[in-house]
Design an enzyme around this catalytic site. Structure first.
Site, PDB file in Angstrom:
ATOM      1  N   GLU A  93       0.808  -1.216   0.000  1.00  0.00           N
ATOM      2  CA  GLU A  93       0.000   0.000   0.000  1.00  0.00           C
ATOM      3  C   GLU A  93       0.838   1.262   0.000  1.00  0.00           C
ATOM      4  O   GLU A  93       1.981   1.280   0.469  1.00  0.00           O
ATOM      5  CB  GLU A  93      -0.995  -0.003   1.158  1.00  0.00           C
ATOM      6  CG  GLU A  93      -0.382  -0.014   2.536  1.00  0.00           C
ATOM      7  CD  GLU A  93      -1.466  -0.032   3.628  1.00  0.00           C
ATOM      8  OE1 GLU A  93      -1.949  -1.130   3.954  1.00  0.00           O
ATOM      9  OE2 GLU A  93      -1.808   1.043   4.140  1.00  0.00           O
ATOM     10  N   CYS A 106       3.490   8.544   0.507  1.00  0.00           N
ATOM     11  CA  CYS A 106       4.146   7.675   1.482  1.00  0.00           C
ATOM     12  C   CYS A 106       4.220   6.293   0.855  1.00  0.00           C
ATOM     13  O   CYS A 106       3.201   5.701   0.507  1.00  0.00           O
ATOM     14  CB  CYS A 106       3.299   7.652   2.758  1.00  0.00           C
ATOM     15  SG  CYS A 106       3.869   6.444   3.960  1.00  0.00           S
ATOM     16  N   CYS A 113       7.112  -6.855   7.047  1.00  0.00           N
ATOM     17  CA  CYS A 113       8.238  -6.297   7.785  1.00  0.00           C
ATOM     18  C   CYS A 113       8.629  -7.281   8.887  1.00  0.00           C
ATOM     19  O   CYS A 113       7.787  -8.002   9.408  1.00  0.00           O
ATOM     20  CB  CYS A 113       7.816  -4.966   8.416  1.00  0.00           C
ATOM     21  SG  CYS A 113       9.121  -4.129   9.339  1.00  0.00           S
ATOM     22  N   CYS A 117       7.531  -4.198  15.558  1.00  0.00           N
ATOM     23  CA  CYS A 117       7.050  -3.158  16.490  1.00  0.00           C
ATOM     24  C   CYS A 117       5.628  -3.498  16.923  1.00  0.00           C
ATOM     25  O   CYS A 117       4.787  -3.858  16.104  1.00  0.00           O
ATOM     26  CB  CYS A 117       7.101  -1.783  15.820  1.00  0.00           C
ATOM     27  SG  CYS A 117       8.772  -1.297  15.375  1.00  0.00           S
ATOM     28  N   CYS A 120       2.286  -1.886  15.352  1.00  0.00           N
ATOM     29  CA  CYS A 120       2.267  -1.681  13.896  1.00  0.00           C
ATOM     30  C   CYS A 120       1.631  -2.858  13.164  1.00  0.00           C
ATOM     31  O   CYS A 120       1.992  -4.015  13.381  1.00  0.00           O
ATOM     32  CB  CYS A 120       3.694  -1.461  13.405  1.00  0.00           C
ATOM     33  SG  CYS A 120       3.786  -1.214  11.626  1.00  0.00           S
ATOM     34  N   SER A 192      12.289   6.868   6.940  1.00  0.00           N
ATOM     35  CA  SER A 192      12.006   6.614   8.350  1.00  0.00           C
ATOM     36  C   SER A 192      12.534   5.241   8.749  1.00  0.00           C
ATOM     37  O   SER A 192      12.277   4.246   8.075  1.00  0.00           O
ATOM     38  CB  SER A 192      10.491   6.672   8.563  1.00  0.00           C
ATOM     39  OG  SER A 192      10.154   6.343   9.885  1.00  0.00           O
ATOM     40  N   ASN A 291      -2.291   4.961  16.347  1.00  0.00           N
ATOM     41  CA  ASN A 291      -3.479   4.552  15.621  1.00  0.00           C
ATOM     42  C   ASN A 291      -3.806   3.140  16.067  1.00  0.00           C
ATOM     43  O   ASN A 291      -3.097   2.209  15.690  1.00  0.00           O
ATOM     44  CB  ASN A 291      -3.132   4.544  14.129  1.00  0.00           C
ATOM     45  CG  ASN A 291      -4.118   5.329  13.322  1.00  0.00           C
ATOM     46  OD1 ASN A 291      -5.318   5.234  13.537  1.00  0.00           O
ATOM     47  ND2 ASN A 291      -3.598   6.094  12.389  1.00  0.00           N
ATOM     48  N   CYS A 334      -0.449   2.617   9.314  1.00  0.00           N
ATOM     49  CA  CYS A 334       0.466   1.818   8.504  1.00  0.00           C
ATOM     50  C   CYS A 334      -0.006   0.393   8.328  1.00  0.00           C
ATOM     51  O   CYS A 334      -0.206  -0.333   9.297  1.00  0.00           O
ATOM     52  CB  CYS A 334       1.797   1.701   9.211  1.00  0.00           C
ATOM     53  SG  CYS A 334       2.809   3.106   9.004  1.00  0.00           S
TER      54      CYS A 334
HETATM   55  N1  SAH Z   1      10.155   0.921   9.505  1.00  0.00           N
HETATM   56  C1  SAH Z   1      10.126   2.351   9.494  1.00  0.00           C
HETATM   57  C2  SAH Z   1       8.883   2.897   8.812  1.00  0.00           C
HETATM   58  C3  SAH Z   1       7.650   2.487   9.520  1.00  0.00           C
HETATM   59  S1  SAH Z   1       6.168   3.378   9.504  1.00  0.00           S
HETATM   60  C4  SAH Z   1      10.215   2.874  10.915  1.00  0.00           C
HETATM   61  O1  SAH Z   1      10.146   2.087  11.846  1.00  0.00           O
HETATM   62  O2  SAH Z   1      10.381   4.069  11.091  1.00  0.00           O
HETATM   63  C5  SAH Z   1       6.423   5.014   9.959  1.00  0.00           C
HETATM   64  C6  SAH Z   1       6.126   5.384  11.397  1.00  0.00           C
HETATM   65  O3  SAH Z   1       4.813   5.040  11.833  1.00  0.00           O
HETATM   66  C7  SAH Z   1       7.078   4.730  12.356  1.00  0.00           C
HETATM   67  O4  SAH Z   1       7.509   5.690  13.277  1.00  0.00           O
HETATM   68  C8  SAH Z   1       6.194   3.696  13.020  1.00  0.00           C
HETATM   69  O5  SAH Z   1       6.717   3.311  14.262  1.00  0.00           O
HETATM   70  C9  SAH Z   1       4.880   4.411  13.095  1.00  0.00           C
HETATM   71  N2  SAH Z   1       3.710   3.564  13.283  1.00  0.00           N
HETATM   72  C10 SAH Z   1       3.473   2.332  12.802  1.00  0.00           C
HETATM   73  N3  SAH Z   1       2.272   1.882  13.190  1.00  0.00           N
HETATM   74  C11 SAH Z   1       1.709   2.852  13.910  1.00  0.00           C
HETATM   75  C12 SAH Z   1       0.473   2.996  14.588  1.00  0.00           C
HETATM   76  N4  SAH Z   1      -0.427   2.021  14.597  1.00  0.00           N
HETATM   77  N5  SAH Z   1       0.240   4.145  15.240  1.00  0.00           N
HETATM   78  C13 SAH Z   1       1.148   5.141  15.247  1.00  0.00           C
HETATM   79  N6  SAH Z   1       2.330   5.073  14.627  1.00  0.00           N
HETATM   80  C14 SAH Z   1       2.626   3.945  13.981  1.00  0.00           C
END
Ligand code: SAH
Length: 349
Positions: A93, A106, A113, A117, A120, A192, A291, A334
């Site tokens: 996406e 984006c 991945c 985290c 996520c 990022s 989120n 995300c």
């Molecule tokens: N792998 C990269 C890009 C990931 S997405 C990274 O870790 O930075 C970009 C950002 O959105 C990251 O800071 C990630 O931690 C955050 N993110 C992912 N899921 C999320 C969610 N459900 N709520 C808030 N932020 C989120």
């Protein structure tokens, strides 16, 4: 023979490819322009290449373009989420956000991945595979084609850990910013990362002035480890000097992303520790109200808590903004659109 992914090649590599096919090298330059400046989807459109050459290219190097599987448009702010199908049947996406300063896309850097985290959605099914440079580029190209609007900013903040797909990422950035291609300047590209320290240092040495966003999400290692498994590999004592090094080499101010998770990392003491941690760095903090995703029970912090967190950081003279939530009504977080698509597909099979 492994198929050559022609849309991932630099201009000089296309010149070599053309020469190997018995053509003049300038044909490689024309091809680069078709692929990356005009960003056409087929050889048929490359009218200054001979019919014969186009046919040979078609046979030797079939051009794979992303296919639109689904588009959702936010009724609130016009944000669009695209679900794209790849040649091998995987889906990814991308998001188009319309700001007054221009359109920002984006993009995803991997299918799935492996960083894990906790909050996520992108990481739930693990890593399927890396995206090629051309699959990253095509997310931008297809969105421009579909909307007829120019994209001025690109953020690599979709599904995937870009620094876990390092070589393809660098190729992507170089082609995207090539003045003979889309010519999107480095300062308008943001990558990022969750904080893969050796790769941050390597990126600093590439000579690219792109913006680095570091997903911090906690003011100390203990809390960070609860949210992000990568924190077990690299402590903040390693991550922050790598960010400082990135700033020194590129002159680009670091963005720290901090997703506020209700009751986990959003207290006044967290804010104080965070200010302490980063006070010496030339940086900017982007607060993201988490989120919530249905697979986890994390909740968003209240409006007041978010405001107090921001105020506290400001008291310590930290630059801070609260990220405007875009497309809340369309699987905003995300990886959620892809996730819900995969869930549906699983149920049907
Ligand atoms: N792998 C990269 C890009 C990931 S997405 C990274 O870790 O930075 C970009 C950002 O959105 C990251 O800071 C990630 O931690 C955050 N993110 C992912 N899921 C999320 C969610 N459900 N709520 C808030 N932020 C989120």
């Amino acid at each position: 023979m492994e198929e050559l992914d022609i849309k991932s090649l630099y201009e000089r590599e296309l010149e070599e490819t053309m020469a190997a096919m018995g053509e003049k090298p300038f044909k490689g330059r024309q091809l680069f322009e078709w692929l990356h400046k005009k960003a056409v989807g087929s050889y048929g459109q490359m009218t200054n290449l001979s019919q014969k050459l186009r046919q040979q290219l078609e046979e030797k190097y079939p051009l794979a373009c992303l296919e639109v599987v689904d588009v959702e448009t936010s009724a609130i702010d016009g944000t669009q989420k695209y679900l794209f199908g790849l040649a091998d049947g995987n889906v990814i996406e991308s998001v188009l956000m319309r700001y007054h300063h221009g359109n920002s896309v984006c993009i995803s850097s991997q299918v799935g991945c492996r960083m894990g985290c906790r909050f996520c959605a992108s990481t739930i099914g693990g890593l399927i595979r890396n995206l090629t440079a051309s699959e990253m580029l095509d997310q931008v190209y297809r969105i421009q084609e579909l909307t007829g609007e120019r994209v001025s900013n690109v953020v690599v903040m979709g599904t995937g850990e870009p620094l876990d797909n390092y070589d393809n990422l660098v190729r992507f950035v170089r082609i995207l910013s090539d003045e003979k291609g889309q010519n999107i300047s480095h300062r308008n590209i943001t990558v990022s990362t969750c904080g893969i320290v050796p790769r941050i240092r390597q990126l600093a040495d590439e000579g690219l002035g792109i913006t680095l966003a570091l997903s911090l999400h906690a003011p100390n290692d203990e809390k960070r480890r609860e949210l992000m498994p990568i924190a077990n590999r690299y402590s903040l004592e390693e991550v922050l000097p790598a960010c400082q090094y990135y700033f020194e080499k590129t002159g680009r101010r670091i963005t720290f992303e901090y997703s506020l998770v209700g009751g986990k990392n959003d207290g006044q003491e967290d804010a104080r520790q965070l200010a302490d941690l980063i006070s010496g760095l030339n940086c900017h903090v982007n607060l993201i109200p988490v989120n919530p995703i249905k697979e986890r029970d994390y909740v968003q912090s209240g409006k007041k808590v978010i405001g107090n967190f921001k105020n506290k950081l400001e008291k310590y003279r930290i630059n801070v903004t609260i990220r405007r939530e875009m497309g809340r009504d369309i699987n905003g977080a995300c990886g959620q659109l892809r996730r819900s698509y995969l869930d549906k597909r699983e149920k049907l099979s």
